[in-house]
Scaffold this motif. Structure first.
Motif, PDB file in Angstrom:
ATOM      1  N   ASP A   1      35.611  29.593  43.919  1.00 19.89           N
ATOM      2  CA  ASP A   1      35.388  30.263  42.635  1.00 19.89           C
ATOM      3  C   ASP A   1      33.932  30.070  42.217  1.00 19.89           C
TER       4      ASP A   1
ATOM      5  N   GLU B   1      32.717  38.899  44.260  1.00 17.05           N
ATOM      6  CA  GLU B   1      34.063  38.366  44.108  1.00 17.05           C
ATOM      7  C   GLU B   1      34.936  39.037  45.158  1.00 17.05           C
TER       8      GLU B   1
ATOM      9  N   THR C   1      31.859  48.289  44.604  1.00 18.65           N
ATOM     10  CA  THR C   1      33.223  47.827  44.833  1.00 18.65           C
ATOM     11  C   THR C   1      33.700  48.431  46.144  1.00 18.65           C
TER      12      THR C   1
ATOM     13  N   PHE D   1      41.965  43.379  50.824  1.00 16.33           N
ATOM     14  CA  PHE D   1      41.216  42.721  49.766  1.00 16.33           C
ATOM     15  C   PHE D   1      40.195  43.672  49.166  1.00 16.33           C
TER      16      PHE D   1
ATOM     17  N   GLN E   1      43.461  44.074  41.163  1.00 11.77           N
ATOM     18  CA  GLN E   1      43.125  42.691  41.468  1.00 11.77           C
ATOM     19  C   GLN E   1      44.269  41.787  41.033  1.00 11.77           C
ATOM     20  N   THR E   2      44.676  40.854  41.907  1.00 10.09           N
ATOM     21  CA  THR E   2      45.752  39.938  41.541  1.00 10.09           C
ATOM     22  C   THR E   2      45.302  38.480  41.571  1.00 10.09           C
ATOM     23  N   THR E   3      44.630  38.071  42.640  1.00 10.33           N
ATOM     24  CA  THR E   3      44.234  36.676  42.804  1.00 10.33           C
ATOM     25  C   THR E   3      42.815  36.622  43.358  1.00 10.33           C
ATOM     26  N   LEU E   4      41.978  35.771  42.758  1.00 16.57           N
ATOM     27  CA  LEU E   4      40.630  35.581  43.285  1.00 16.57           C
ATOM     28  C   LEU E   4      40.720  34.790  44.582  1.00 16.57           C
TER      29      LEU E   4
ATOM     30  N   ARG F   1      33.935  42.963  45.046  1.00 17.56           N
ATOM     31  CA  ARG F   1      33.240  43.496  43.867  1.00 17.56           C
ATOM     32  C   ARG F   1      31.943  42.730  43.675  1.00 17.56           C
TER      33      ARG F   1
ATOM     34  N   TRP G   1      38.894  39.698  46.009  1.00 15.48           N
ATOM     35  CA  TRP G   1      40.182  39.672  45.329  1.00 15.48           C
ATOM     36  C   TRP G   1      41.316  40.101  46.243  1.00 15.48           C
ATOM     37  N   LYS G   2      42.434  39.415  46.141  1.00  8.02           N
ATOM     38  CA  LYS G   2      43.686  39.884  46.720  1.00  8.02           C
ATOM     39  C   LYS G   2      44.149  41.027  45.826  1.00  8.02           C
ATOM     40  N   VAL G   3      44.817  42.017  46.395  1.00  8.24           N
ATOM     41  CA  VAL G   3      45.208  43.197  45.627  1.00  8.24           C
ATOM     42  C   VAL G   3      46.700  43.485  45.793  1.00  8.24           C
TER      43      VAL G   3
END
Length: 186
Positions: free
Chosen positions: A53, A20, A158, A6, A30-33, A9, A22-24
């Motif tokens: 969120d 935040e 990050t 993950f 970044q792909t999914t929060l 950020r 994020w899945k990567v």
């Protein structure tokens, strides 16, 4: 690449620390929060709440220090129902030269997190330069790598978080990754 990797950020804000998670993908895009975390500054007892969120309608998990402004304080990580998932703490004596943290999760070996570079650790103690790499390796007592936290240079903080042991609860690993930024200089 582990599905559990993950990215953390930090958002630009004036009064509140916000993060935040994020899945990567394989290229660290970044792909999914996965979550949104928020911490009020200047609190006596460290606490960060992780939400689904930034609407903050559903709590995923949280961490909270057991004591008020205690350099040896243990920080508990709780699930959404208030059950303890694990703990982490800073080893203040060892951290005089190189920051050292411990992460514990029931039924798993205790992880020791240390700065990857002793040279950078020492330089950071005598300067206030924000661009010096700030990287941690969390390992089991037998030396097996579980979590690698690598700070990427940029305008906002990050961190690339590589998980090499899926048996550890990702929420606890995400909590300690955010704590590396939010609590490290305290």
């Amino acid at each position: 690449m582990s599905e559990n990797n993950f990215l953390v950020r930090q958002r630009f804000t004036a009064i509140i620390n916000r993060y935040e998670i994020w899945k990567v993908d394989a290229e660290w895009n970044q792909t999914t929060l996965l979550g949104f975390a928020e911490q009020k500054r200047m609190k006596l007892r460290e606490e960060i709440v992780f939400f689904t969120d930034d609407t903050k309608t559903h709590v995923l998990f949280r961490f909270k220090a057991r004591n008020i402004v205690d350099i040896k304080s243990i920080v508990d990580v709780f699930d959404e129902a208030g059950q303890v998932l694990g703990t982490f703490r800073k080893d203040w004596a060892a951290s005089l030269l190189s920051s050292t943290w411990y992460l514990e999760q029931p039924g798993r070996p205790t992880l020791k997190g240390t700065e990857r570079s002793m040279v950078y650790a020492i330089i950071r103690r005598f300067t206030d330069f924000g661009f010096i790499p700030y990287n941690f390796d969390y390992k089991t007592p037998d030396g097996r790598q579980v979590l690698d936290i690598t700070r990427k240079f940029g305008l906002r903080d990050t961190y690339r978080c590589t998980v090499d042991a899926p048996e550890y609860d990702t929420r606890v690993l995400q909590a300690v990754a955010v704590a590396m930024d939010a609590m490290q200089n305290r």
